[in-house]
Design an enzyme around this catalytic site. Sequence first.
Site, PDB file in Angstrom:
ATOM      1  N   GLU A   5      59.815 -89.918-115.047  1.00  0.00           N
ATOM      2  CA  GLU A   5      60.060 -92.107-115.578  1.00  0.00           C
ATOM      3  C   GLU A   5      61.398 -92.034-116.285  1.00  0.00           C
ATOM      4  OE1 GLU A   5      56.156 -92.463-118.902  1.00  0.00           O
ATOM      5  OE2 GLU A   5      57.564 -90.157-119.427  1.00  0.00           O
ATOM      6  N   GLU A  49      50.536 -86.009-117.009  1.00  0.00           N
ATOM      7  CA  GLU A  49      50.577 -86.296-118.561  1.00  0.00           C
ATOM      8  C   GLU A  49      48.884 -85.907-118.844  1.00  0.00           C
ATOM      9  OE1 GLU A  49      54.669 -87.695-118.498  1.00  0.00           O
ATOM     10  OE2 GLU A  49      52.873 -87.763-117.161  1.00  0.00           O
TER      11      GLU A  49
END
Length: 261
Positions: free
Chosen positions: A111, A131
């Site tokens: 990210e 995640e």
Amino acid sequence: MSESLHLTRNGPILEITLDRPKANAIDAKTSFAMGEAFLNFRDDPELRVAIITGGGEKFFSAGWDLKAAAEGEAPDADFGPGGFAGLTEIFDLDKPVIAAVNGYAFGGGFELALAADFIVCAENASFALPEAKLGIVPDSGGVLRLPKLLPPAIVNEMVMTGRRMSAEEALRWGVVNRVVSQSELMDSARELAQQLVNSAPLAIAALKEIYRATSEMPVEEGYRYIRSGVLKHYPSVLHSEDALEGPQAFAEKRDPVWKGR
């Protein structure tokens, strides 16, 4: 500044190295320090380009520090200015950032790279958003930025199964700009940074501003918007000293001297 963060200024280029053995994972304290570094970069008129990289050759960043999580740091903890990793939620940064990805970029590490304007990566780099396998979601930009780069089928597989994407695959999909050997990584990132320094700073600021404002608009609507006078940098570019300097330098067969005004 955090001991986990090393800052090096090379003229107008700032290099930020995340160095937290063993995986360059990011806890709240480190994220705060990164946010401070990126905000200082944003506000320093002498700095033009930033390069973010990881220490070592194995990890760019493994993302959120799961050890800190196990010790009670919540997924929605305050990660400081700029959001997680200091860059993922800076939406008024009108200077370019290059992610020099030296290894694994997982979770928040991916990210962070996605929040940069350019990604130069080593051949051994790989990217993943695992995640969901940890009971959380990539909400520091992964689930928002990746769909703008990849087809839905690929995005779904990456965010729902955590599958990895190699450097070469990332290049094929246009997720990264360059793939080079590990030994050439920083030289390649610095070369790109210098190319950006050679461009007019006001023009780059205007381009980033236009991208942000019009990326979801139809082309015709985008034309109307940028000519409406509401943007900060675009009108300034049209009547700037740099707009005169560029053609003059070209006619005189010399390098332009940008003033940023």
